[in-house]
Design a protein around this motif. Structure first.
Motif, mmCIF file in Angstrom:
data_model
loop_
_atom_site.group_PDB
_atom_site.id
_atom_site.type_symbol
_atom_site.label_atom_id
_atom_site.label_comp_id
_atom_site.label_asym_id
_atom_site.label_seq_id
_atom_site.Cartn_x
_atom_site.Cartn_y
_atom_site.Cartn_z
ATOM 1 N N GLU A 154 -2.511 -22.104 -36.239
ATOM 2 C CA GLU A 154 -3.375 -21.729 -35.219
ATOM 3 C C GLU A 154 -4.773 -22.464 -35.287
ATOM 4 N N ILE A 155 -5.369 -22.464 -36.434
ATOM 5 C CA ILE A 155 -6.638 -23.307 -36.697
ATOM 6 C C ILE A 155 -6.405 -24.721 -36.292
ATOM 7 N N GLN A 156 -5.207 -25.271 -36.717
ATOM 8 C CA GLN A 156 -5.051 -26.874 -36.132
ATOM 9 C C GLN A 156 -4.695 -26.993 -34.929
ATOM 10 N N ARG A 157 -4.148 -26.231 -34.149
ATOM 11 C CA ARG A 157 -4.126 -26.219 -32.510
ATOM 12 C C ARG A 157 -5.489 -26.039 -32.113
ATOM 13 N N LYS A 158 -6.319 -25.095 -32.584
ATOM 14 C CA LYS A 158 -7.794 -25.019 -31.956
ATOM 15 C C LYS A 158 -8.555 -25.953 -32.203
ATOM 16 N N ALA A 159 -8.450 -26.818 -33.590
ATOM 17 C CA ALA A 159 -9.138 -27.890 -33.727
ATOM 18 C C ALA A 159 -8.895 -29.105 -33.236
ATOM 19 N N GLU A 160 -7.531 -29.464 -32.689
ATOM 20 C CA GLU A 160 -7.131 -30.438 -31.788
ATOM 21 C C GLU A 160 -7.549 -30.174 -30.444
ATOM 22 N N ALA A 161 -7.639 -29.030 -30.084
ATOM 23 C CA ALA A 161 -8.037 -28.801 -28.507
ATOM 24 C C ALA A 161 -9.735 -29.076 -28.595
ATOM 25 N N TYR A 162 -10.415 -28.540 -29.604
ATOM 26 C CA TYR A 162 -11.565 -28.751 -29.466
ATOM 27 C C TYR A 162 -12.022 -30.397 -29.840
ATOM 28 N N ASP A 163 -11.237 -31.030 -30.659
ATOM 29 C CA ASP A 163 -11.759 -32.365 -30.672
ATOM 30 C C ASP A 163 -11.318 -33.034 -29.180
ATOM 31 N N LYS A 164 -10.392 -32.567 -28.444
ATOM 32 C CA LYS A 164 -10.159 -33.342 -27.131
ATOM 33 C C LYS A 164 -11.238 -33.057 -26.241
ATOM 34 N N GLU A 165 -11.581 -31.842 -26.311
ATOM 35 C CA GLU A 165 -12.401 -31.256 -25.198
ATOM 36 C C GLU A 165 -14.014 -31.664 -25.608
ATOM 37 N N GLN A 166 -14.392 -31.840 -26.991
ATOM 38 C CA GLN A 166 -15.824 -31.595 -27.285
ATOM 39 C C GLN A 166 -16.999 -32.521 -26.684
ATOM 40 N N ALA A 167 -16.188 -33.789 -25.935
ATOM 41 C CA ALA A 167 -17.146 -34.760 -25.308
ATOM 42 C C ALA A 167 -17.792 -34.241 -24.093
ATOM 43 N N THR A 168 -16.915 -33.246 -23.442
ATOM 44 C CA THR A 168 -17.204 -32.936 -21.983
ATOM 45 C C THR A 168 -17.809 -31.506 -21.939
ATOM 46 N N LEU A 169 -17.683 -30.901 -23.199
ATOM 47 C CA LEU A 169 -18.219 -29.338 -23.221
ATOM 48 C C LEU A 169 -19.804 -29.477 -23.368
ATOM 49 N N PRO A 170 -20.278 -28.319 -22.754
ATOM 50 C CA PRO A 170 -21.817 -28.246 -23.022
ATOM 51 C C PRO A 170 -22.099 -27.706 -24.369
ATOM 52 N N GLU A 171 -23.189 -27.887 -24.809
ATOM 53 C CA GLU A 171 -23.796 -27.651 -26.107
ATOM 54 C C GLU A 171 -23.287 -26.412 -26.474
ATOM 55 N N ASN A 172 -23.691 -25.278 -25.732
ATOM 56 C CA ASN A 172 -23.378 -24.033 -26.213
ATOM 57 C C ASN A 172 -21.981 -23.489 -26.541
ATOM 58 N N ILE A 173 -21.156 -24.148 -25.547
ATOM 59 C CA ILE A 173 -19.682 -23.927 -25.687
ATOM 60 C C ILE A 173 -19.298 -24.707 -27.052
ATOM 61 N N LYS A 174 -19.823 -25.784 -27.223
ATOM 62 C CA LYS A 174 -19.502 -26.661 -28.523
ATOM 63 C C LYS A 174 -19.815 -25.737 -29.668
ATOM 64 N N GLN A 175 -20.916 -25.247 -29.617
ATOM 65 C CA GLN A 175 -21.432 -24.471 -30.739
ATOM 66 C C GLN A 175 -20.507 -23.050 -30.957
ATOM 67 N N ARG A 176 -20.159 -22.562 -30.112
ATOM 68 C CA ARG A 176 -19.212 -21.311 -29.888
ATOM 69 C C ARG A 176 -17.880 -21.576 -30.556
ATOM 70 N N ARG A 177 -17.375 -22.738 -30.063
ATOM 71 C CA ARG A 177 -15.938 -23.178 -30.645
ATOM 72 C C ARG A 177 -16.135 -23.512 -31.998
ATOM 73 N N GLN A 178 -17.084 -24.139 -32.372
ATOM 74 C CA GLN A 178 -17.159 -24.378 -33.738
ATOM 75 C C GLN A 178 -17.303 -23.497 -34.851
ATOM 76 N N GLN A 179 -18.024 -22.309 -34.161
ATOM 77 C CA GLN A 179 -18.223 -20.848 -35.096
ATOM 78 C C GLN A 179 -16.863 -20.553 -34.936
ATOM 79 N N GLU A 180 -16.143 -20.424 -34.052
ATOM 80 C CA GLU A 180 -14.605 -19.809 -33.934
ATOM 81 C C GLU A 180 -13.767 -20.483 -35.005
ATOM 82 N N LEU A 181 -13.727 -21.744 -34.938
ATOM 83 C CA LEU A 181 -13.211 -22.694 -36.029
ATOM 84 C C LEU A 181 -13.464 -22.145 -37.483
#
Length: 166
Positions: A62-89
């Motif tokens: 599950e962590i691996q899946r979330k990390a891969e999804a985050y890596d694919k989307e991080q360039a297009t995400l707003p800063e506040n959502i990036k921080q939230r996803r990093q915190q989730e990971l």
């Protein structure tokens, strides 16, 4: 004078013979591994370990899946959502680490509890053999660097018989 010395020597030898002490030795590991309770406990521990391993693998995936999804989307995400996803990971990884430690502690505790019952039963059987046989000591084979097998009796078979093990 020679007769008195000879009589004294015979009397001393007689005292030592009369006070001869019996010593025994036992292979506790061999007996324990032959006990059905040991086999049952080991199987239960193995199942528990497999369950913990499967749970951790699921968390890791599950962590691996979330990390891969985050890596694919991080360039297009707003800063506040990036921080939230990093915190989730980070939270998921911390939960994984805590689960790993908890599982290890639970497994150790379960092993101690299950083996304590097996060891108690084995030690009780050794004590009974010691009392019935009039032994001063019954030593564990692997606990001492040397045990004279000619001056000590191997009571492993007797303990097995007392426990109903062939």
């Amino acid at each position: 004078m020679k007769k008195i010395i000879l009589c004294a020597i015979c009397a001393i030898c007689g005292l030592f013979t009369a006070n001869a002490q019996k010593f025994g030795h036992v292979n506790m590991q061999e007996i324990m591994q032959a006990m059905p309770e040991y086999t049952t406990a080991m199987n239960e521990l193995k199942k528990l370990e497999e369950q913990y391993t499967a749970d951790l693998k699921q968390m890791q995936d599950e962590i691996q899946r979330k990390a891969e999804a985050y890596d694919k989307e991080q360039a297009t995400l707003p800063e506040n959502i990036k921080q939230r996803r990093q915190q989730e990971l980070q939270d998921a990884y911390q939960k994984y680490q805590e689960s790993l430690q908890d599982n290890q502690q639970s497994l150790q505790k379960a092993e101690q509890e299950k083996m304590a019952a097996v060891q108690t039963k084995l030690l009780d059987a050794v004590k009974v053999i010691g009392q019935e046989g009039g032994y001063v000591y019954i030593m564990t084979m692997n606990s001492l660097p040397y045990i004279s097998t000619t001056l000590s009796t191997d009571v492993t078979a007797q303990v097995k018989a007392k426990l109903g093990i062939k």
